[in-house]
Design a protein around this motif. Structure first.
Motif, PDB file in Angstrom:
ATOM      1  N   LEU A  28       0.828  -1.201   0.000  1.00  0.00           N
ATOM      2  CA  LEU A  28       0.000   0.000   0.000  1.00  0.00           C
ATOM      3  C   LEU A  28       0.866   1.257   0.000  1.00  0.00           C
ATOM      4  O   LEU A  28       0.573   2.226  -0.706  1.00  0.00           O
ATOM      5  N   LEU A  29       1.948   1.233   0.747  1.00  0.00           N
ATOM      6  CA  LEU A  29       2.847   2.379   0.809  1.00  0.00           C
ATOM      7  C   LEU A  29       3.493   2.649  -0.551  1.00  0.00           C
ATOM      8  O   LEU A  29       3.587   3.799  -0.989  1.00  0.00           O
ATOM      9  N   ASP A  30       3.897   1.588  -1.256  1.00  0.00           N
ATOM     10  CA  ASP A  30       4.485   1.761  -2.585  1.00  0.00           C
ATOM     11  C   ASP A  30       3.471   2.304  -3.579  1.00  0.00           C
ATOM     12  O   ASP A  30       3.776   3.174  -4.392  1.00  0.00           O
ATOM     13  N   ARG A  31       2.239   1.787  -3.525  1.00  0.00           N
ATOM     14  CA  ARG A  31       1.200   2.288  -4.427  1.00  0.00           C
ATOM     15  C   ARG A  31       0.884   3.745  -4.144  1.00  0.00           C
ATOM     16  O   ARG A  31       0.692   4.544  -5.063  1.00  0.00           O
ATOM     17  N   LEU A  32       0.850   4.121  -2.880  1.00  0.00           N
ATOM     18  CA  LEU A  32       0.590   5.509  -2.508  1.00  0.00           C
ATOM     19  C   LEU A  32       1.720   6.418  -2.996  1.00  0.00           C
ATOM     20  O   LEU A  32       1.470   7.496  -3.541  1.00  0.00           O
ATOM     21  N   ALA A  33       2.959   5.961  -2.835  1.00  0.00           N
ATOM     22  CA  ALA A  33       4.105   6.749  -3.293  1.00  0.00           C
ATOM     23  C   ALA A  33       4.075   6.916  -4.813  1.00  0.00           C
ATOM     24  O   ALA A  33       4.353   8.002  -5.338  1.00  0.00           O
ATOM     25  N   LEU A  34       3.721   5.867  -5.553  1.00  0.00           N
ATOM     26  CA  LEU A  34       3.623   5.970  -7.008  1.00  0.00           C
ATOM     27  C   LEU A  34       2.511   6.925  -7.410  1.00  0.00           C
ATOM     28  O   LEU A  34       2.652   7.706  -8.352  1.00  0.00           O
ATOM     29  N   HIS A  35       1.391   6.877  -6.707  1.00  0.00           N
ATOM     30  CA  HIS A  35       0.256   7.756  -7.004  1.00  0.00           C
ATOM     31  C   HIS A  35       0.632   9.219  -6.761  1.00  0.00           C
ATOM     32  O   HIS A  35       0.361  10.083  -7.596  1.00  0.00           O
ATOM     33  N   VAL A  36       1.278   9.491  -5.636  1.00  0.00           N
ATOM     34  CA  VAL A  36       1.702  10.853  -5.321  1.00  0.00           C
ATOM     35  C   VAL A  36       2.740  11.326  -6.339  1.00  0.00           C
ATOM     36  O   VAL A  36       2.684  12.463  -6.825  1.00  0.00           O
ATOM     37  N   GLY A  37       3.655  10.461  -6.700  1.00  0.00           N
ATOM     38  CA  GLY A  37       4.667  10.822  -7.687  1.00  0.00           C
ATOM     39  C   GLY A  37       4.059  11.148  -9.041  1.00  0.00           C
ATOM     40  O   GLY A  37       4.463  12.110  -9.705  1.00  0.00           O
ATOM     41  N   LEU A  38       3.079  10.369  -9.456  1.00  0.00           N
ATOM     42  CA  LEU A  38       2.408  10.638 -10.732  1.00  0.00           C
ATOM     43  C   LEU A  38       1.675  11.959 -10.684  1.00  0.00           C
ATOM     44  O   LEU A  38       1.728  12.757 -11.630  1.00  0.00           O
ATOM     45  N   ARG A  39       0.981  12.236  -9.583  1.00  0.00           N
ATOM     46  CA  ARG A  39       0.275  13.520  -9.452  1.00  0.00           C
ATOM     47  C   ARG A  39       1.249  14.695  -9.476  1.00  0.00           C
ATOM     48  O   ARG A  39       0.963  15.729 -10.082  1.00  0.00           O
ATOM     49  N   LEU A  40       2.403  14.546  -8.835  1.00  0.00           N
ATOM     50  CA  LEU A  40       3.391  15.615  -8.847  1.00  0.00           C
ATOM     51  C   LEU A  40       3.950  15.847 -10.248  1.00  0.00           C
ATOM     52  O   LEU A  40       4.164  16.987 -10.658  1.00  0.00           O
TER      53      LEU A  40
END
Length: 84
Positions: A28-40
């Motif tokens: 879940l932490l990796d998916r959240l980090a990827l999601h935040v990175g994509l949004r940025l």
């Protein structure tokens, strides 16, 4: 390459690289980090509204408002006109 000198397996099947344990899903932490990175990344490539000249932006806004006012007047007069 001389195949007689290569390491041989008793079963005759080629040895593939296999990991001892494989995770099916990312955490879940990796998916959240990827999601935040994509949004940025998406946010950083956007074009701000006022990057072009402020005068040109103001002129475009006034033109848009004038067109909207003209359309409202036309529809108002068309709706108030007597019908035959």
């Amino acid at each position: 390459m001389n195949t007689l000198l290569a390491p041989q397996r008793p079963s005759g099947r080629p040895d593939t690289l296999r990991l001892p344990s494989r995770q099916i899903r990312t955490s879940l932490l990796d998916r959240l980090a990827l999601h935040v990175g994509l949004r940025l990344l998406l946010w950083s490539t956007r074009t701000p509204r006022l990057t072009d000249d402020r005068r040109r932006h103001a002129q475009a806004y006034r033109l848009q408002e004038a067109v909207a006012l003209r359309e409202r007047r036309y529809f108002r007069e068309a709706s108030l006109a007597p019908r035959l």
